[in-house]
Design a protein around this motif. Structure first.
Motif, PDB file in Angstrom:
ATOM      1  N   SER B  81     -31.581 -39.510  35.281  1.00  0.00           N
ATOM      2  CA  SER B  81     -32.891 -40.068  35.715  1.00  0.00           C
ATOM      3  C   SER B  81     -34.065 -39.264  35.368  1.00  0.00           C
ATOM      4  O   SER B  81     -33.964 -38.054  34.977  1.00  0.00           O
ATOM      5  CB  SER B  81     -33.035 -39.995  37.404  1.00  0.00           C
ATOM      6  N   ASN B  82     -35.205 -39.827  35.208  1.00  0.00           N
ATOM      7  CA  ASN B  82     -36.636 -39.289  34.632  1.00  0.00           C
ATOM      8  C   ASN B  82     -36.034 -38.295  33.513  1.00  0.00           C
ATOM      9  O   ASN B  82     -36.443 -37.035  33.984  1.00  0.00           O
ATOM     10  CB  ASN B  82     -37.171 -38.714  35.729  1.00  0.00           C
ATOM     11  N   ASP B  87     -32.173 -32.945  28.646  1.00  0.00           N
ATOM     12  CA  ASP B  87     -31.073 -33.672  29.279  1.00  0.00           C
ATOM     13  C   ASP B  87     -30.460 -34.172  27.996  1.00  0.00           C
ATOM     14  O   ASP B  87     -29.274 -34.650  28.344  1.00  0.00           O
ATOM     15  CB  ASP B  87     -31.667 -34.699  30.199  1.00  0.00           C
ATOM     16  N   SER B  88     -30.914 -33.755  26.760  1.00  0.00           N
ATOM     17  CA  SER B  88     -29.921 -34.105  25.432  1.00  0.00           C
ATOM     18  C   SER B  88     -28.874 -33.334  25.934  1.00  0.00           C
ATOM     19  O   SER B  88     -28.681 -32.252  25.552  1.00  0.00           O
ATOM     20  CB  SER B  88     -30.793 -33.862  24.173  1.00  0.00           C
ATOM     21  N   SER B  89     -27.692 -34.196  25.758  1.00  0.00           N
ATOM     22  CA  SER B  89     -26.487 -33.704  25.973  1.00  0.00           C
ATOM     23  C   SER B  89     -25.148 -34.499  25.803  1.00  0.00           C
ATOM     24  O   SER B  89     -25.683 -35.738  25.549  1.00  0.00           O
ATOM     25  CB  SER B  89     -26.169 -33.031  27.492  1.00  0.00           C
ATOM     26  N   THR B 110     -20.853 -39.414  26.261  1.00  0.00           N
ATOM     27  CA  THR B 110     -21.792 -40.361  25.644  1.00  0.00           C
ATOM     28  C   THR B 110     -23.068 -39.254  25.287  1.00  0.00           C
ATOM     29  O   THR B 110     -23.081 -38.256  25.989  1.00  0.00           O
ATOM     30  CB  THR B 110     -22.508 -40.955  27.215  1.00  0.00           C
ATOM     31  N   ARG B 111     -23.045 -39.502  24.215  1.00  0.00           N
ATOM     32  CA  ARG B 111     -24.070 -38.639  23.311  1.00  0.00           C
ATOM     33  C   ARG B 111     -25.704 -38.998  23.766  1.00  0.00           C
ATOM     34  O   ARG B 111     -25.930 -40.044  23.140  1.00  0.00           O
ATOM     35  CB  ARG B 111     -23.927 -38.379  21.768  1.00  0.00           C
ATOM     36  N   LEU B 112     -26.365 -38.200  24.505  1.00  0.00           N
ATOM     37  CA  LEU B 112     -27.590 -38.610  24.951  1.00  0.00           C
ATOM     38  C   LEU B 112     -28.693 -37.900  24.136  1.00  0.00           C
ATOM     39  O   LEU B 112     -28.672 -36.588  24.198  1.00  0.00           O
ATOM     40  CB  LEU B 112     -27.855 -38.550  26.282  1.00  0.00           C
ATOM     41  N   THR B 113     -29.481 -38.659  23.713  1.00  0.00           N
ATOM     42  CA  THR B 113     -30.844 -37.859  22.863  1.00  0.00           C
ATOM     43  C   THR B 113     -31.901 -38.109  23.544  1.00  0.00           C
ATOM     44  O   THR B 113     -32.119 -39.594  23.709  1.00  0.00           O
ATOM     45  CB  THR B 113     -30.667 -38.061  21.410  1.00  0.00           C
TER      46      THR B 113
END
Lengths: 113, 115
Positions: B81-82, B87-89, B110-113
């Motif tokens: 959230s927010n 939080d990129s991980s 899940t690769r989050l950028t």
């Protein structure tokens, strides 16, 4: 509390050479020990595990590991590495039952042709 | 061993928005685990999700930031959230296998950028 130490952040070996990745753990009781491999952009694949019994454990892809209680170690070995073994290797310790895993920092393995 | 389907496999999100990650398991499992792997780092457990009860969060992780749902024994979601760039991980779900190959199975991540 459980903890895992992988002393080697990065190891480079030549293709065909032998390999040993070190893992030391801290846990009060008999631990469940795991080695996972993570290829670039991939999830984690279980190589092998130790729960009890024979302290020399055979895994997939020609890997083996030996549990040494006196040294609190669970080192991963392979007699002859292949270029496809280049990846990140994680040692992890868990407790019995559905408990969390605690991971080491990982060792990045590079293979020279 | 269990087979986990995790999606999305990757996403690029704007800061301040939220992303929900889904994990579907091909068998019923009691507990599901959510991990975070920050760039170049190891895996850290975020929370453990039991079906029918509140998730249990590890130190440093809070429900407002990482709400988790566990509506049945084969499915769970993690929401980030927010979001901020920190939080990129890679986020991974995991279950404990109870089959012949006992251990813990992981989703593909899940690769989050966050930009």
């Amino acid at each position: 509390a459980q903890s895992v130490t992988q002393p080697d952040i990065h190891i480079t070996v030549s293709e065909g050479a032998s390999l040993e990745l070190r893992c030391n753990y801290s846990y009060g009781a008999t631990p469940y020990l795991f080695w996972y491999v993570q290829s670039p952009g991939q999830g984690l694949q279980l190589l092998l595990k130790y729960f009890s019994g024979d302290t020399l454990v055979q895994g997939i892809k020609g890997f083996e590991a030996e549990f040494k209680r006196s040294q609190s170690s669970f080192n991963l070995r392979k007699p002859s590495v292949h270029w496809s073994d280049a990846a990140e290797y994680f040692c992890a310790v868990g407790a019995s039952g559905a408990q969390k895993l605690v991971f080491g920092q990982g060792t990045r393995l590079t293979i020279n042709p | 061993s269990a087979v986990i389907s995790q999606k999305p496999s990757r996403d690029i999100c704007q800061r301040g928005t939220s992303l929900t990650i889904q994990c579907q398991v091909d068998s019923q499992v009691t507990m599901m685990f959510w991990y975070r792997q920050q760039p170049g780092q190891s895996l850290t457990l975020i929370a453990t999700a039991n079906q029918g009860s509140e998730a249990t969060y590890e130190s440093g992780f809070v429900i407002d930031k990482f709400p988790i749902s566990r509506p049945n024994l084969t499915f769970s979601t993690l929401t980030v959230s927010n979001m901020s760039p920190e939080d990129s991980s890679i986020y991974l779900c995991s279950v404990e296998d109870r089959g012949a190959v006992a251990g813990y199975t992981f989703g593909s991540g899940t690769r989050l950028t966050v930009v």
